[in-house]
Design an enzyme around this catalytic site. Structure first.
Site, short mmCIF file in Angstrom:
data_model
loop_
_atom_site.label_atom_id
_atom_site.label_comp_id
_atom_site.label_asym_id
_atom_site.label_seq_id
_atom_site.Cartn_x
_atom_site.Cartn_y
_atom_site.Cartn_z
CB THR A 190 53.28 47.10 1.60
OG1 THR A 190 53.11 48.23 2.16
CG2 THR A 190 53.96 46.76 0.35
CG ASP A 191 50.56 49.70 5.76
OD1 ASP A 191 51.68 49.57 5.47
OD2 ASP A 191 49.66 50.52 6.04
CB THR A 249 51.25 52.04 -1.25
OG1 THR A 249 50.89 52.37 0.10
CG2 THR A 249 52.25 53.25 -1.59
CB SER A 251 46.57 46.61 2.53
OG SER A 251 47.55 47.17 3.32
#
Length: 304
Positions: free
Chosen positions: A87-88, A14, A56
């Site tokens: 971040t996922d 992101t 990700s």
């Protein structure tokens, strides 16, 4: 004191996204990311590598092994490493790197953002700068730096898909914090116990099964093709009595069965309830306090 020499590995996510007309997608290189950080030259000297630029969600174990390889190849050339990551699945990457890169005497810091860099309200600039600040402060080992938190790599879990404070250190205290002015406080620095070790053999022959009420037992029968099965159970752990026969048959076929919990924190304790004792008696293995991400990584690296 001379500036630390850091390799930044940009992977997309992101923080590197821009709107494409079909939704956000990673677009910026690592070099473009650090253009948003005018303070960086005062913190570290940085070289950038861009092995891939993807969401990700699409990062595989092979990609994570590639990141470990980059760190191994450059280990003697830099004082530390920053991985800019979506971040996922950051928790899965940090856990696997934690187990692959053992006993490091240098920092490997993962960070990401909930909003793309440069947009109003983004957390990307702070998180990236904080990652470099933690390296300057002398942290060693694999950790994630997000929203002012330093989280050891095997305890990183994303708990919110919208909040800026999206991560928690599960079943362990924070390793440290960074305040809004960029001051780093290290509460826990891993102790070294030997030379750095780089794990090469990664086993991905496993599957994760989440228990739900009335799960069809035949689903478990199909899992015998895997060498290892992780069952994400309820509470302190156990196997529902209606599934015991198929799980026992699975274990007798040579598949190793582990039990973790769907609870966000706390530990599996198969000695607590009768249902857990029965699971343990048939050969199921408790994963204790490990998060799912940590358990998967430890299994992949042959530790359990």
């Amino acid at each position: 004191m001379s500036l630390k020499h850091v390799l930044m590995i940009a992977t997309g996510g992101t923080l590197a996204c821009r709107e494409t007309g079909r939704g956000l997608a990673p677009s910026l290189t690592g070099e473009q990311l650090i253009e948003f950080l005018p303070e960086l030259p005062k913190i570290c000297k940085v070289v950038v590598e861009n092995p891939f630029s993807i969401d990700s969600t699409d990062i595989t174990t092979a990609d994570r092994v590639k990141l470990a390889g980059i760190i191994r190849e450059n280990y003697d050339l830099y004082d530390g490493f920053v991985i800019a990551h979506g971040t996922d699945t950051l928790g899965y990457t940090s856990a696997l790197l934690y187990h692959m890169l053992r006993n490091l005497n240098k920092p490997v810091i993962l960070t990401g953002a909930q909003k793309p860099i440069g947009v109003p309200g983004s957390d990307a600039e702070r998180n990236l700068l904080d990652a470099f600040r933690v390296i300057r402060a002398g942290y060693v080992g694999v950790a994630a730096v997000l929203h002012g938190q330093i989280i050891r790599g095997n305890h990183v879990v994303k708990v919110d898909c919208e909040s800026m404070n999206a991560f928690r250190s599960i079943n362990a205290p924070l390793a440290g914090t960074i305040d809004r002015e960029g001051n780093v406080r290290l509460d826990i620095v891993p102790k070294l116990s030997g030379e750095p070790e780089f794990v090469e053999d990664i086993d991905s022959d496993f599957v994760l099964l989440k228990l739900v009420p009335d799960l069809d037992p035949s689903i478990i029968t199909f899992l015998s093709r895997y060498k290892k099965v992780i069952i994400e159970g309820y509470g302190s752990g156990g196997i529902p009595i209606r599934l015991e026969k198929v799980v026992q048959k699975l274990i007798h076929s040579g598949t190793k069965v582990y039990v973790t919990t769907q609870c966000l924190s706390g530990s599996v304790n198969l000695d607590k309830y009768e249902v857990g004792k029965r699971a343990e008696a048939m050969g199921a293995v408790s994963l204790g306090h490990r998060t799912v991400e940590d358990a998967i990584a430890a299994i992949q690296c042959g530790e359990i």
